[in-house]
Design an enzyme around this catalytic site. Structure first.
Site, PDB file in Angstrom:
ATOM      1  N   MET A   1       0.838  -1.174   0.000  1.00 41.08           N
ATOM      2  CA  MET A   1       0.000   0.000   0.000  1.00 41.08           C
ATOM      3  C   MET A   1       0.890   1.247   0.000  1.00 41.08           C
ATOM      4  O   MET A   1       0.888   2.031   0.929  1.00 41.08           O
ATOM      5  CB  MET A   1      -0.972  -0.048   1.149  1.00 41.08           C
ATOM      6  CG  MET A   1      -1.899  -1.247   1.027  1.00 41.08           C
ATOM      7  SD  MET A   1      -3.341  -1.389   2.096  1.00 41.08           S
ATOM      8  CE  MET A   1      -2.992  -0.464   3.513  1.00 41.08           C
ATOM      9  N   ILE A   2       1.630   1.384  -1.074  1.00 40.66           N
ATOM     10  CA  ILE A   2       2.584   2.474  -1.220  1.00 40.66           C
ATOM     11  C   ILE A   2       1.912   3.831  -1.072  1.00 40.66           C
ATOM     12  O   ILE A   2       2.465   4.753  -0.480  1.00 40.66           O
ATOM     13  CB  ILE A   2       3.301   2.376  -2.579  1.00 40.66           C
ATOM     14  CG1 ILE A   2       4.150   1.111  -2.616  1.00 40.66           C
ATOM     15  CG2 ILE A   2       4.149   3.611  -2.842  1.00 40.66           C
ATOM     16  CD1 ILE A   2       4.676   0.753  -3.974  1.00 40.66           C
ATOM     17  N   HIS A   3       0.692   3.953  -1.589  1.00 43.55           N
ATOM     18  CA  HIS A   3       0.027   5.263  -1.562  1.00 43.55           C
ATOM     19  C   HIS A   3      -0.195   5.771  -0.144  1.00 43.55           C
ATOM     20  O   HIS A   3      -0.323   6.968   0.066  1.00 43.55           O
ATOM     21  CB  HIS A   3      -1.293   5.212  -2.338  1.00 43.55           C
ATOM     22  CG  HIS A   3      -2.322   4.311  -1.734  1.00 43.55           C
ATOM     23  ND1 HIS A   3      -2.257   2.944  -1.813  1.00 43.55           N
ATOM     24  CD2 HIS A   3      -3.426   4.588  -1.023  1.00 43.55           C
ATOM     25  CE1 HIS A   3      -3.286   2.418  -1.185  1.00 43.55           C
ATOM     26  NE2 HIS A   3      -4.014   3.390  -0.705  1.00 43.55           N
ATOM     27  N   TYR A   4      -0.218   4.890   0.870  1.00 38.49           N
ATOM     28  CA  TYR A   4      -0.377   5.350   2.240  1.00 38.49           C
ATOM     29  C   TYR A   4       0.874   6.066   2.742  1.00 38.49           C
ATOM     30  O   TYR A   4       0.828   6.788   3.706  1.00 38.49           O
ATOM     31  CB  TYR A   4      -0.719   4.194   3.172  1.00 38.49           C
ATOM     32  CG  TYR A   4      -2.163   3.755   3.115  1.00 38.49           C
ATOM     33  CD1 TYR A   4      -3.072   4.329   2.239  1.00 38.49           C
ATOM     34  CD2 TYR A   4      -2.622   2.754   3.938  1.00 38.49           C
ATOM     35  CE1 TYR A   4      -4.388   3.922   2.188  1.00 38.49           C
ATOM     36  CE2 TYR A   4      -3.948   2.333   3.888  1.00 38.49           C
ATOM     37  CZ  TYR A   4      -4.811   2.932   3.026  1.00 38.49           C
ATOM     38  OH  TYR A   4      -6.110   2.523   2.986  1.00 38.49           O
ATOM     39  N   GLY A   5       1.999   5.820   2.075  1.00 37.02           N
ATOM     40  CA  GLY A   5       3.248   6.460   2.469  1.00 37.02           C
ATOM     41  C   GLY A   5       3.411   7.863   1.909  1.00 37.02           C
ATOM     42  O   GLY A   5       4.336   8.572   2.272  1.00 37.02           O
TER      43      GLY A   5
END
Length: 113
Positions: A1-5
């Protein structure tokens, strides 16, 4: 869940910046920002946070949104096909005038970009 970073603003900046590189080419670039999506991982996570992990799934989900995601307007998990519907639209000729956007499909969890 890269977008949470990444912050939502950063994702908008990436979409806008890359879209600028395609200016005048009929190529569009957008970011799709999904919210809490039903998956095995999230179901296990919700059970681990529930006051009664043995409760029915619907009760656990309702508690999760009441306590953990109160800003959600849907107050439920997003189904993967709901995200896929937005992606299919954005990838289609119907969205030819949408470029450089951060498109939320998050059930209203995020009040602002």
């Amino acid at each position: 869940m890269i977008h949470y970073g990444m912050t939502k603003t950063a994702q908008l900046a990436v979409a806008r910046g890359l879209a600028g590189l395609t200016k005048g080419t009929k190529v569009t670039v957008n970011s799709v920002l999904p919210g809490p999506t039903r998956s095995e991982g999230i179901i296990d996570f919700m059970k681990s946070r529930a006051s009664d992990p043995a409760a029915p799934a619907e009760q656990i989900e309702a508690e999760f949104f009441a306590k953990g995601r109160p800003s959600s307007l849907l107050q439920r998990m997003i189904e993967p096909d709901e995200i896929a519907n937005l992606v299919a639209y954005v990838a289609s000729p119907l969205s030819s005038a949408i470029s450089g956007a951060a498109l939320r499909v998050d059930g209203g969890v995020t009040p602002t970009i």
